[in-house]
Design a protein around this motif. Structure first.
Motif, PDB file in Angstrom:
ATOM      1  N   SER A  40      -0.562  81.532 -61.874  1.00  0.00           N
ATOM      2  CA  SER A  40      -0.594  80.070 -61.916  1.00  0.00           C
ATOM      3  C   SER A  40       0.311  79.527 -63.025  1.00  0.00           C
ATOM      4  CB  SER A  40      -2.023  79.551 -62.065  1.00  0.00           C
ATOM      5  OG  SER A  40      -2.577  79.927 -63.300  1.00  0.00           O
ATOM      6  N   ARG A  41       0.446  80.250 -64.137  1.00  0.00           N
ATOM      7  CA  ARG A  41       1.372  79.830 -65.190  1.00  0.00           C
ATOM      8  C   ARG A  41       2.813  79.960 -64.719  1.00  0.00           C
ATOM      9  NH1 ARG A  41       1.988  76.926 -68.348  1.00  0.00           N
ATOM     10  NH2 ARG A  41       2.970  78.151 -69.978  1.00  0.00           N
ATOM     11  N   ARG A  42       3.122  81.039 -64.003  1.00  0.00           N
ATOM     12  CA  ARG A  42       4.480  81.205 -63.460  1.00  0.00           C
ATOM     13  C   ARG A  42       4.795  80.097 -62.468  1.00  0.00           C
ATOM     14  NH1 ARG A  42       4.666  87.803 -62.780  1.00  0.00           N
ATOM     15  NH2 ARG A  42       5.542  88.174 -64.847  1.00  0.00           N
ATOM     16  N   LEU A  43       3.849  79.772 -61.619  1.00  0.00           N
ATOM     17  CA  LEU A  43       4.065  78.689 -60.655  1.00  0.00           C
ATOM     18  C   LEU A  43       4.233  77.350 -61.359  1.00  0.00           C
ATOM     19  CD1 LEU A  43       1.559  79.815 -57.900  1.00  0.00           C
ATOM     20  CD2 LEU A  43       4.035  79.563 -57.615  1.00  0.00           C
ATOM     21  N   SER A  44       3.509  77.121 -62.445  1.00  0.00           N
ATOM     22  CA  SER A  44       3.645  75.877 -63.201  1.00  0.00           C
ATOM     23  C   SER A  44       5.028  75.774 -63.832  1.00  0.00           C
ATOM     24  CB  SER A  44       2.567  75.793 -64.286  1.00  0.00           C
ATOM     25  OG  SER A  44       1.301  75.703 -63.696  1.00  0.00           O
ATOM     26  N   LYS A  45       5.514  76.887 -64.399  1.00  0.00           N
ATOM     27  CA  LYS A  45       6.864  76.890 -64.979  1.00  0.00           C
ATOM     28  C   LYS A  45       7.913  76.672 -63.878  1.00  0.00           C
ATOM     29  CE  LYS A  45       7.327  78.516 -69.077  1.00  0.00           C
ATOM     30  NZ  LYS A  45       7.771  77.782 -70.245  1.00  0.00           N
ATOM     31  N   ALA A  46       7.685  77.264 -62.728  1.00  0.00           N
ATOM     32  CA  ALA A  46       8.601  77.085 -61.606  1.00  0.00           C
ATOM     33  C   ALA A  46       8.597  75.629 -61.138  1.00  0.00           C
ATOM     34  CB  ALA A  46       8.219  78.015 -60.452  1.00  0.00           C
ATOM     35  N   ALA A  47       7.422  74.988 -61.129  1.00  0.00           N
ATOM     36  CA  ALA A  47       7.329  73.589 -60.720  1.00  0.00           C
ATOM     37  C   ALA A  47       8.141  72.698 -61.660  1.00  0.00           C
ATOM     38  CB  ALA A  47       5.868  73.140 -60.692  1.00  0.00           C
ATOM     39  N   VAL A  48       8.070  72.958 -62.939  1.00  0.00           N
ATOM     40  CA  VAL A  48       8.853  72.190 -63.914  1.00  0.00           C
ATOM     41  C   VAL A  48      10.344  72.418 -63.661  1.00  0.00           C
ATOM     42  CG1 VAL A  48       9.409  71.955 -66.363  1.00  0.00           C
ATOM     43  CG2 VAL A  48       7.024  72.147 -65.635  1.00  0.00           C
ATOM     44  N   ALA A  49      10.730  73.656 -63.402  1.00  0.00           N
ATOM     45  CA  ALA A  49      12.133  73.956 -63.116  1.00  0.00           C
ATOM     46  C   ALA A  49      12.601  73.251 -61.845  1.00  0.00           C
ATOM     47  CB  ALA A  49      12.342  75.470 -62.994  1.00  0.00           C
ATOM     48  N   ARG A  51      11.578  70.371 -60.726  1.00  0.00           N
ATOM     49  CA  ARG A  51      11.756  68.945 -61.008  1.00  0.00           C
ATOM     50  C   ARG A  51      12.915  68.651 -61.946  1.00  0.00           C
ATOM     51  NH1 ARG A  51       8.920  65.158 -57.945  1.00  0.00           N
ATOM     52  NH2 ARG A  51       9.718  63.785 -59.542  1.00  0.00           N
ATOM     53  N   LEU A  52      13.179  69.554 -62.894  1.00  0.00           N
ATOM     54  CA  LEU A  52      14.154  69.251 -63.943  1.00  0.00           C
ATOM     55  C   LEU A  52      15.523  69.866 -63.728  1.00  0.00           C
ATOM     56  CD1 LEU A  52      11.895  69.514 -67.124  1.00  0.00           C
ATOM     57  CD2 LEU A  52      12.462  67.492 -65.764  1.00  0.00           C
ATOM     58  N   THR A  53      15.663  70.733 -62.738  1.00  0.00           N
ATOM     59  CA  THR A  53      16.961  71.345 -62.476  1.00  0.00           C
ATOM     60  C   THR A  53      17.320  71.208 -61.007  1.00  0.00           C
ATOM     61  OG1 THR A  53      16.188  73.574 -61.872  1.00  0.00           O
ATOM     62  CG2 THR A  53      16.441  73.117 -64.242  1.00  0.00           C
ATOM     63  N   GLY A  54      18.543  71.451 -60.705  1.00  0.00           N
ATOM     64  CA  GLY A  54      18.994  71.446 -59.316  1.00  0.00           C
ATOM     65  C   GLY A  54      19.217  72.854 -58.796  1.00  0.00           C
ATOM     66  N   ARG A  55      18.682  73.837 -59.512  1.00  0.00           N
ATOM     67  CA  ARG A  55      18.864  75.236 -59.112  1.00  0.00           C
ATOM     68  C   ARG A  55      18.231  75.501 -57.751  1.00  0.00           C
ATOM     69  NH1 ARG A  55      16.082  78.441 -63.277  1.00  0.00           N
ATOM     70  NH2 ARG A  55      16.731  80.162 -61.959  1.00  0.00           N
ATOM     71  N   PRO A  56      18.791  76.422 -56.983  1.00  0.00           N
ATOM     72  CA  PRO A  56      18.185  76.762 -55.691  1.00  0.00           C
ATOM     73  C   PRO A  56      16.762  77.299 -55.858  1.00  0.00           C
ATOM     74  CG  PRO A  56      20.402  77.671 -55.858  1.00  0.00           C
ATOM     75  CD  PRO A  56      20.055  77.135 -57.215  1.00  0.00           C
ATOM     76  N   ILE A  57      15.930  77.014 -54.877  1.00  0.00           N
ATOM     77  CA  ILE A  57      14.533  77.431 -54.916  1.00  0.00           C
ATOM     78  C   ILE A  57      14.436  78.952 -55.015  1.00  0.00           C
ATOM     79  CG2 ILE A  57      12.377  77.488 -53.594  1.00  0.00           C
ATOM     80  CD1 ILE A  57      13.139  74.692 -52.523  1.00  0.00           C
ATOM     81  N   PRO A  84       7.635  73.860 -52.181  1.00  0.00           N
ATOM     82  CA  PRO A  84       8.521  73.605 -53.315  1.00  0.00           C
ATOM     83  C   PRO A  84       9.566  72.524 -53.015  1.00  0.00           C
ATOM     84  CG  PRO A  84       8.244  75.960 -53.007  1.00  0.00           C
ATOM     85  CD  PRO A  84       7.581  75.287 -51.845  1.00  0.00           C
ATOM     86  N   ALA A  85      10.089  72.500 -51.811  1.00  0.00           N
ATOM     87  CA  ALA A  85      11.099  71.496 -51.455  1.00  0.00           C
ATOM     88  C   ALA A  85      10.511  70.089 -51.480  1.00  0.00           C
ATOM     89  CB  ALA A  85      11.687  71.804 -50.081  1.00  0.00           C
ATOM     90  N   SER A  86       9.320  69.909 -50.936  1.00  0.00           N
ATOM     91  CA  SER A  86       8.716  68.573 -50.946  1.00  0.00           C
ATOM     92  C   SER A  86       8.279  68.188 -52.360  1.00  0.00           C
ATOM     93  CB  SER A  86       7.551  68.479 -49.959  1.00  0.00           C
ATOM     94  OG  SER A  86       6.524  69.372 -50.301  1.00  0.00           O
ATOM     95  N   TYR A  87       7.884  69.155 -53.169  1.00  0.00           N
ATOM     96  CA  TYR A  87       7.533  68.886 -54.574  1.00  0.00           C
ATOM     97  C   TYR A  87       8.756  68.374 -55.328  1.00  0.00           C
ATOM     98  CZ  TYR A  87       5.448  69.713 -59.194  1.00  0.00           C
ATOM     99  OH  TYR A  87       4.948  69.560 -60.459  1.00  0.00           O
ATOM    100  N   ARG A  88       9.890  68.993 -55.067  1.00  0.00           N
ATOM    101  CA  ARG A  88      11.137  68.583 -55.726  1.00  0.00           C
ATOM    102  C   ARG A  88      11.553  67.188 -55.288  1.00  0.00           C
ATOM    103  NH1 ARG A  88      16.004  72.689 -55.776  1.00  0.00           N
ATOM    104  NH2 ARG A  88      15.404  72.968 -57.937  1.00  0.00           N
ATOM    105  N   ARG A  89      11.382  66.856 -54.018  1.00  0.00           N
ATOM    106  CA  ARG A  89      11.834  65.565 -53.476  1.00  0.00           C
ATOM    107  C   ARG A  89      10.870  64.415 -53.733  1.00  0.00           C
ATOM    108  NH1 ARG A  89      12.915  68.733 -48.767  1.00  0.00           N
ATOM    109  NH2 ARG A  89      11.004  67.866 -47.916  1.00  0.00           N
ATOM    110  N   ALA A  90       9.633  64.702 -54.137  1.00  0.00           N
ATOM    111  CA  ALA A  90       8.621  63.652 -54.304  1.00  0.00           C
ATOM    112  C   ALA A  90       9.086  62.592 -55.298  1.00  0.00           C
ATOM    113  CB  ALA A  90       7.301  64.266 -54.770  1.00  0.00           C
ATOM    114  N   LEU A  91       8.769  61.342 -55.014  1.00  0.00           N
ATOM    115  CA  LEU A  91       9.181  60.250 -55.896  1.00  0.00           C
ATOM    116  C   LEU A  91       8.427  60.262 -57.219  1.00  0.00           C
ATOM    117  CD1 LEU A  91       9.465  57.361 -53.289  1.00  0.00           C
ATOM    118  CD2 LEU A  91      11.289  58.765 -54.270  1.00  0.00           C
TER     119      LEU A  91
END
Length: 120
Positions: A40-49, A51-57, A84-91
Motif C-alpha cells: 500500500s505504501r508503494r501504491l501510494s508513492k506510485a499515485a503521487v508519481a 499525479r506529479l509526473t508525466g512518466r508512463p504508467i 491509474p490512468a483515470s486517477y491521473r486524469r481526474a480533475l
C-alpha cells in the motif's frame, strides 16, 4: 526504500529478529501485515508519481516493483477504486487510498486555529 527490492528475510535480519517474530510484532504494533503495508505504501508513492509526473504508467509500475502494468493496475484499482490512468486524469486529487508512513514515537497533530476574515 520502496523502489528497491525488499525481502522479509533481509528486513528481519537487519532488525535482528526472526521473520515470524518480526511479522507478529509489526502486526501487533501497527495493525497491518508487513507485506500489505509495503504494497500500500508503494501504491501510494506510485499515485503521487502519477499525479506529479508525466512518466508512463509502466515505468512507474516497474519503479515500485510491480511485475507488469496489469498487476499494477489490478492492485491500484483495489486500493484507489480507479485505474491509474483515470486517477491521473481526474480533475481533483483526493487523498482516498493514500497510505501515509507509520510514525512511531511522539507525534502530535497540529492544533486548529480559528481565523476570521474581513468581509469583502
Amino acid at each position: 526504500h520502496l523502489d528497491q527490492p525488499l525481502s522479509l528475510d533481509n528486513v528481519a535480519h537487519k532488525a535482528g529478529y526472526s521473520k515470524w517474530h518480526l511479522q507478529r510484532m509489526f502486526k501487533n504494533i501497527t495493525g497491518h501485515a508487513i507485506g500489505a503495508y509495503i504494497r500500500s505504501r508503494r501504491l501510494s508513492k506510485a499515485a503521487v508519481a502519477l499525479r506529479l509526473t508525466g512518466r508512463p504508467i509502466l515505468d512507474i509500475a516497474l519503479q515500485y516493483r510491480f511485475d507488469s502494468q496489469q498487476t499494477f493496475t489490478r492492485a491500484f484499482k483495489k486500493q484507489f477504486n480507479q485505474t491509474p490512468a483515470s486517477y491521473r486524469r481526474a480533475l481533483d486529487w483526493s487523498s482516498f487510498g493514500l497510505r501515509p508512513p507509520i510514525r512511531m514515537g511522539a507525534f502530535s497533530m497540529p492544533q486548529p486555529t480559528m481565523v476570521t476574515l474581513p468581509e469583502t
